[in-house]
Design an enzyme around this catalytic site. Structure first.
Site, short mmCIF file in Angstrom:
data_model
loop_
_atom_site.label_atom_id
_atom_site.label_comp_id
_atom_site.label_asym_id
_atom_site.label_seq_id
_atom_site.Cartn_x
_atom_site.Cartn_y
_atom_site.Cartn_z
N ASN A 1 0.87 -1.19 0.00
CA ASN A 1 0.00 0.00 0.00
C ASN A 1 0.90 1.24 0.00
O ASN A 1 1.50 1.57 1.01
CB ASN A 1 -0.89 -0.02 1.25
N TRP A 2 1.00 1.87 -1.16
CA TRP A 2 1.93 3.01 -1.29
C TRP A 2 1.37 4.30 -0.68
O TRP A 2 2.07 5.29 -0.63
CB TRP A 2 2.28 3.22 -2.77
N LYS A 3 0.11 4.28 -0.32
CA LYS A 3 -0.53 5.48 0.26
C LYS A 3 -0.29 6.69 -0.66
O LYS A 3 -0.38 6.54 -1.87
CB LYS A 3 -0.03 5.72 1.68
N HIS B 1 -9.66 1.03 4.76
CA HIS B 1 -8.37 1.22 5.45
C HIS B 1 -8.60 2.17 6.63
O HIS B 1 -9.41 3.10 6.54
CB HIS B 1 -7.33 1.79 4.48
N GLU C 1 -7.01 4.54 7.69
CA GLU C 1 -6.78 5.97 7.40
C GLU C 1 -8.00 6.58 6.71
O GLU C 1 -8.22 7.79 6.80
CB GLU C 1 -5.49 6.12 6.56
N GLU D 1 -5.63 -5.36 10.50
CA GLU D 1 -4.65 -4.29 10.67
C GLU D 1 -4.92 -3.55 11.97
O GLU D 1 -5.73 -2.59 11.99
CB GLU D 1 -4.75 -3.29 9.51
N GLY E 1 2.14 2.03 10.72
CA GLY E 1 3.07 3.15 10.57
C GLY E 1 3.75 3.57 11.86
O GLY E 1 4.36 4.62 11.94
N SER F 1 3.15 -2.42 10.37
CA SER F 1 4.61 -2.40 10.60
C SER F 1 5.29 -3.72 10.25
O SER F 1 6.18 -4.19 10.97
CB SER F 1 4.93 -1.98 12.04
N GLY G 1 2.71 -1.31 4.35
CA GLY G 1 2.72 0.12 4.04
C GLY G 1 4.13 0.60 3.78
O GLY G 1 4.71 0.38 2.71
N GLY G 2 4.73 1.21 4.78
CA GLY G 2 6.05 1.85 4.65
C GLY G 2 7.10 1.00 3.95
O GLY G 2 7.81 1.48 3.06
C1 PEP Z 1 -0.88 0.04 5.92
O1 PEP Z 1 -0.82 1.17 5.47
O2 PEP Z 1 -1.84 -0.68 5.62
C2 PEP Z 1 0.21 -0.45 6.78
C3 PEP Z 1 0.10 -1.63 7.30
O3 PEP Z 1 1.25 0.41 6.98
P1 PEP Z 1 2.68 0.06 7.69
O4 PEP Z 1 3.16 -1.23 7.11
O5 PEP Z 1 3.55 1.23 7.35
O6 PEP Z 1 2.40 -0.07 9.15
#
Ligand code: PEP
Length: 253
Positions: free
Chosen positions: A11-13, A98, A100, A168, A174, A214, A234-235
């Site tokens: 997930n590049w956000k 999600h 966010e 999640e 994050g 994470s 994500g990251g």
């Molecule tokens: C996400 O954005 O769905 C996510 C899990 O982010 P991260 O891996 O950065 O925690």
């Protein structure tokens, strides 16, 4: 141990900043990916980069997901993107609900309507569920149960089986704080048991359940060992090297 082909979604956000960087990242991920590796690899870029990336991987070696979708197919909805538009570009999955987006006010009812829209266009919904905090009282099970019940309310067993559930925990997204493999295994079993109660054993088994929060190269193998069917990353998906190490961690030994 999972019986599904592992699924790893990046997930590049709201990244990267330019279309050229998005293409370069996708190419770098593809280069590192072994041909015929038994894993489904998906990247979810921002909307404007989708067409470029589906063209880069026409055989679907790297699949492209959207980060959101609107519930209606057409009409006076300025700024929205429909499932049909995404399907016409070659998108195969869509992340829905999600945290966010839920934090911006998205409700369980809107999530359910978006899931229905995605399924109408044969896109695989990747529906995110998860608690905001873990306080030791076990309330996180109630939060996830309510989200899964709301999702299941409008779905037949057949429709549900086509869905991916991404557990999640919001406190892990994050933040660098991942859930432990024990936490993940417990929630995985909890969701499957709930689906078995709401539908039947076969349906409960067929739904893919992945973990996000994470995930990094250092914790991916242990988290995958907890029985999840893959990851929503994500990251760490913004670096081809890290993303590839996570992909390697879900491959059979
Ligand atoms: C996400 O954005 O769905 C996510 C899990 O982010 P991260 O891996 O950065 O925690």
């Amino acid at each position: 141990m999972s019986t599904h082909k592992p699924l790893v979604i990046g997930n590049w956000k709201l990244n990267p900043g330019t279309a050229a960087e998005a293409k370069a990242l996708c190419i770098a991920i593809r280069k590192k990916l072994k041909k015929d590796a038994p894993v489904t690899v998906v990247v979810a870029p921002p909307f404007p980069y989708i067409a470029d990336l589906t063209r880069l991987s026409p055989t679907g070696r790297i699949m492209v997901a959207a980060q959101d979708v609107f519930s209606e197919d057409s009409g006076a909805f300025t700024g929205e993107v429909s499932a049909g538009m995404l399907a016409s570009l070659g998108v195969t999955q869509v992340i829905i609900g999600h945290s966010e987006r839920r934090a911006m006010g998205e409700t369980d009812a809107q999530v359910a309507a978006k899931v229905a829209a995605a399924l109408r266009r044969k896109l695989t919904p990747v529906v995110c569920v998860g608690e905001t905090v873990r306080d030791g009282s076990g309330s996180h099970f109630g939060v996830v149960e309510a989200q899964v019940r709301a999702l299941a309310a409008g779905l037949t067993a057949r429709a549900l089986a086509a869905i991916v559930i991404a557990y999640e925990p919001i406190w892990a997204i994050g933040t660098g704080k991942n859930a432990t493999p024990e936490d993940v295994e417990e929630m995985h079993l909890f969701i499957r048991t709930l689906l078995t109660k709401l539908y039947d054993r076969a349906t409960g088994k067929r739904v893919r359940i992945i973990y996000g929060g994470s995930v990094k190269p250092e914790n991916a193998a242990a988290l995958h060992g907890a029985g999840m069917d893959g990851f929503l990353v994500g990251g760490a998906s913004l670096s081809a090297e890290s993303f590839n190490k996570i992909i390697l961690a879900v491959l059979p030994a």
